[in-house]
Design an enzyme around this catalytic site. Structure first.
Site, PDB file in Angstrom:
ATOM      1  N   ASN A  43      36.347  43.397  34.528  1.00 51.53           N
ATOM      2  CA  ASN A  43      35.819  43.890  35.149  1.00 51.53           C
ATOM      3  C   ASN A  43      35.859  43.705  37.108  1.00 51.53           C
ATOM      4  OD1 ASN A  43      33.486  45.400  36.069  1.00 51.53           O
ATOM      5  ND2 ASN A  43      32.436  43.460  36.822  1.00 51.53           N
TER       6      ASN A  43
ATOM      7  N   HIS B 101      28.369  38.952  46.656  1.00 53.93           N
ATOM      8  CA  HIS B 101      28.804  37.393  46.213  1.00 53.93           C
ATOM      9  C   HIS B 101      29.375  37.898  44.800  1.00 53.93           C
ATOM     10  CE1 HIS B 101      29.350  35.468  50.010  1.00 53.93           C
ATOM     11  NE2 HIS B 101      27.525  36.234  50.260  1.00 53.93           N
ATOM     12  N   GLY B 102      28.280  38.182  43.775  1.00 54.29           N
ATOM     13  CA  GLY B 102      28.009  38.370  42.599  1.00 54.29           C
ATOM     14  C   GLY B 102      29.324  38.770  42.034  1.00 54.29           C
ATOM     15  N   CYS B 103      29.225  38.060  40.889  1.00 53.91           N
ATOM     16  CA  CYS B 103      31.011  38.082  40.244  1.00 53.91           C
ATOM     17  C   CYS B 103      30.496  39.532  39.304  1.00 53.91           C
ATOM     18  CB  CYS B 103      30.597  36.597  39.226  1.00 53.91           C
ATOM     19  SG  CYS B 103      31.274  35.342  39.835  1.00 53.91           S
ATOM     20  N   VAL B 104      29.679  39.965  38.380  1.00 50.17           N
ATOM     21  CA  VAL B 104      29.399  41.353  38.314  1.00 50.17           C
ATOM     22  C   VAL B 104      28.477  42.399  38.656  1.00 50.17           C
ATOM     23  CG1 VAL B 104      28.998  42.084  35.941  1.00 50.17           C
ATOM     24  CG2 VAL B 104      29.863  39.548  35.776  1.00 50.17           C
TER      25      VAL B 104
END
Lengths: 177, 104
Positions: A43, B101-104
């Site tokens: 992703n 900042h989040g990964c997903v």
């Protein structure tokens, strides 16, 4: 605080530099905790404009088998890093195989993952495909498990053999998970 | 901290060129930012950008593409069509927000 006046900088999103960059991720595990690294990296790579291929093999088939993909498990057995729900204690190895432990650990992990806004496996695959990712299944695993394309998640493009995979990932960066 | 002049507005930017002050953004500026990175703004682009701004105001952080889909209601596929290749970064840049900042 000092400020300086600068000419307007335009961020370099560098679409060109990524042209031709490819990432291939081999997903060989069917445990809940081992399903996520590949999905998260795929992703992220797609979000950076990188052509991304996921190749599911052996236990990784559980991530794309319609009958199993909704129900991956996490087992603390053999995992010496397993944390207790509170504090910084490790789960004693002797407790890990106790009946009910796997169900509890799975439930907890799913809860934590959901809490971060991260989707479950099927929905994550859907997002990866929507972002332009490609899903492939391993021929030998399909033959071993006696399954065909009708048993697999609809967006899996094909069941391919190892040499086709090697051919199609020519020049790609490769991750084995 | 650096100050740059974009479309006649003096704005604070980081070393990559992202605006750093939420309130210094406006839509004239955004149009120029979009042009800088080759994005032609349509109504749908504006809908996303405005939603991102509103969400940031509430959450204090920039929505990821995932959140933009699940909470904002803008399908992932469409985000990639409107802001090709790197939707999260391009949307944030035009909306005058930090990169997510989040990964997903």
């Amino acid at each position: 605080m000092s400020t300086q006046t600068v000419p307007a900088v335009v961020p370099n999103f560098d679409d060109e530099a990524n042209a031709g960059r490819k990432l291939a991720i081999i997903c060989s595990k069917g445990n809940l905790d081992m399903a996520y690294p590949g999905l998260i990296l795929a992703n992220a790579a797609l979000g950076e404009g990188v052509e991304t291929h996921l190749f599911f093999t052996f236990w990784g088939f559980d991530m794309i088998l319609k009958s199993r993909m909704n129900d991956l498990k996490f087992s603390p057995v053999g995992n010496t890093a397993m944390h207790m729900p509170v504090g910084d204690m490790r789960v004693p190895a002797s407790l890990a195989p106790v009946p009910g432990m796997q169900a509890m650990a799975t439930k907890m992990m799913k809860h934590q993952i959901a809490g971060l806004g991260v989707p479950e496996v099927p929905e994550f695959l859907e997002q990866i495909v929507a972002a332009g990712g490609h899903l492939w299944a391993c021929r030998m695993s399909a033959d071993m498990m006696h399954v065909d394309e009708s048993d697999l998640y609809d967006d899996v493009e094909a069941i391919i053999n190892a040499s086709t995979f090697i051919e199609m990932t020519n020049g790609a960066q490769l991750l084995f998970i | 901290m650096s100050v740059a002049t974009i479309e006649g507005y003096e704005v604070h930017v980081n070393e990559e060129g992202f605006l750093t002050e939420y309130d210094e953004w406006n839509e004239t500026l955004a149009l120029k930012l979009a042009e800088n990175i080759g994005v032609e703004m349509t109504d749908r682009h504006w809908e996303i950008v405005r939603w991102l701004r509103a969400d940031f105001k509430e959450q204090g952080e920039t929505a990821t593409t995932r959140r933009t889909q699940t909470v904002g209601g803008f399908p992932t596929k469409e985000q990639f069509e409107l802001f090709p290749k790197k939707p999260a970064k391009k949307m944030a840049y035009i909306a005058g927000l930090p990169k997510p900042h989040g990964c997903v």
